[in-house]
Design a protein around this motif. Structure first.
Motif, short mmCIF file in Angstrom:
data_model
loop_
_atom_site.label_atom_id
_atom_site.label_comp_id
_atom_site.label_asym_id
_atom_site.label_seq_id
_atom_site.Cartn_x
_atom_site.Cartn_y
_atom_site.Cartn_z
N PRO A 23 -7.06 1.90 -2.11
CA PRO A 23 -6.37 0.66 -1.57
C PRO A 23 -6.08 0.38 -0.79
O PRO A 23 -7.57 0.07 0.05
CB PRO A 23 -4.27 2.07 -0.63
CG PRO A 23 -5.11 3.09 -0.91
CD PRO A 23 -6.64 3.46 -1.36
N GLY A 24 -5.72 -1.19 -0.06
CA GLY A 24 -5.96 -2.12 0.65
C GLY A 24 -6.50 -3.39 0.28
O GLY A 24 -7.13 -3.16 -0.65
N ASP B 156 0.61 -1.36 0.34
CA ASP B 156 0.32 0.02 -0.32
C ASP B 156 0.80 1.31 0.30
O ASP B 156 0.65 2.34 -0.56
CB ASP B 156 -0.59 0.18 1.18
CG ASP B 156 -2.15 -1.12 1.27
OD1 ASP B 156 -2.34 -1.32 0.36
OD2 ASP B 156 -2.01 -2.23 2.08
N GLY C 144 -7.23 -3.60 -4.80
CA GLY C 144 -6.50 -1.74 -4.29
C GLY C 144 -5.26 -1.18 -4.42
O GLY C 144 -4.71 -0.14 -4.63
#
Length: 327
Positions: free
Chosen positions: A58-59, A41, A112
């Protein structure tokens, strides 16, 4: 739904309110319970990975409950707890997919990065790339397994069956993998930033045979070394630490340049290999193994709205284990 959104690389994430998305054909919508924060990330936010999409949420270490099914989806059923990893979709027909090497797919999608991820209250996922988490009762503890655990497992498979394994960078992936290695009866040698006594203490508490600074030689030659820190200079360092025929595995998606080094430290059939992404088979194997091995993530929990703080704390090594965002 709420989401922390990256609009331009190098900039902070922005909290946004968005309409609740509907899953398309073959997709599910997941109400997120927890999403761990991965070093990847950071690479996405910092613009160190090419060909991502912007804006993006993101993620990719997501745990949550299925709350809607798209057309054609028969499972996982609504209410099922699932994990959503980095590999979000593959084409299924390129030469790599045809050879059961979907981690090298020519047309992949990544959670993400090329599709919105888990720094949010909800996420849309390809149903075929979401893994049921039956028996995983704590979503916060389970979230780091979805990348740190999976990439650690794939890295270990690449490292081979040696007894003495060095782990360079004792963060989220290494602290989970150390528990697997202990369960397997192997020896762990943990390498950290100089002066990082917290990470060294965690390694020893998890059963490491030795812990020290990355610049230090281990007390014995290693059968293999896995580098999780994104530091290219560790490659020649690790080569010097492994025995003849030993292997150095680069476990990250991004690494600074590897400096030149004398051929003598590679000679005698030492090897350098990299790990790219993961396969669904890796996830099936690891998620079956982790409960047997008693793998448990050390976590630092942040509310979703403090995602920027979690990223900055990860960047500067301000916690041990893994950071996890909760909506």
């Amino acid at each position: 739904m709420s989401a922390m959104v990256l609009h331009s690389t190098g900039a902070p994430l922005v909290l946004e309110q968005r309409p609740l998305p509907a899953p398309g054909a073959g997709e599910i919508r997941v109400r997120i319970e927890a999403c761990a924060v991965c070093r990847t990330d950071l690479h996405v936010v910092d613009g160190e990975l090419p060909e991502g999409k912007l804006p993006v949420v993101p993620g990719h270490e997501i745990v949550g409950r299925v709350d809607a099914l798209g057309p054609g989806v028969e499972g996982p059923a609504a209410g099922t707890r699932v994990g959503v990893p980095w590999l979000g979709h593959t084409c299924g027909h390129c030469p790599y997919c045809a050879q059961d090497r979907e981690n090298l797919c020519d047309a992949p999608e990544f959670t993400g990065f090329t599709r919105d991820g888990g720094f949010a209250t909800h996420v849309i996922a390809d149903a075929a790339y979401a893994f049921p988490l039956d028996g995983f009762d704590d979503p916060i503890a389970a979230a780091p397994l979805m990348c740190a655990g999976l990439i650690g497992w794939r890295s270990l498979k690449m490292a081979g069956d040696g007894k003495r394994i060095g782990l360079y960078g004792f963060g989220a992936a290494a602290h989970l993998l150390a528990q697997v290695l202990q369960w397997q009866g192997r020896e762990v040698y943990a390498f950290t930033r100089a002066g990082d006594t917290g990470a060294q203490a965690l390694a020893l508490r998890l059963g490491a045979a030795w812990a020290g600074a990355s610049e230090e030689p281990p007390p014995v030659l290693l059968d293999a070394a896995i580098i999780f820190a994104p530091v290219g200079a560790l490659v020649p360092t690790a080569l010097r630490a492994v025995r003849k025929g030993g292997r150095v595995v680069c476990g990250g998606i991004h690494m600074s340049d590897i400096p030149s080094f004398p051929y003598s430290i590679l000679w005698e059939e030492r090897q350098i290999v990299s790990v790219a992404n993961l396969t669904r088979a890796d996830a099936t194997e690891f998620l079956a193994l982790a409960p047997k091995a008693g793998v448990r993530a050390e976590t630092a929990v942040y509310p979703l709205t403090r995602a920027n703080e979690a990223l900055d704390d990860l960047r500067h090594g301000r916690f041990q284990g893994a950071a996890v965002l909760v909506p």
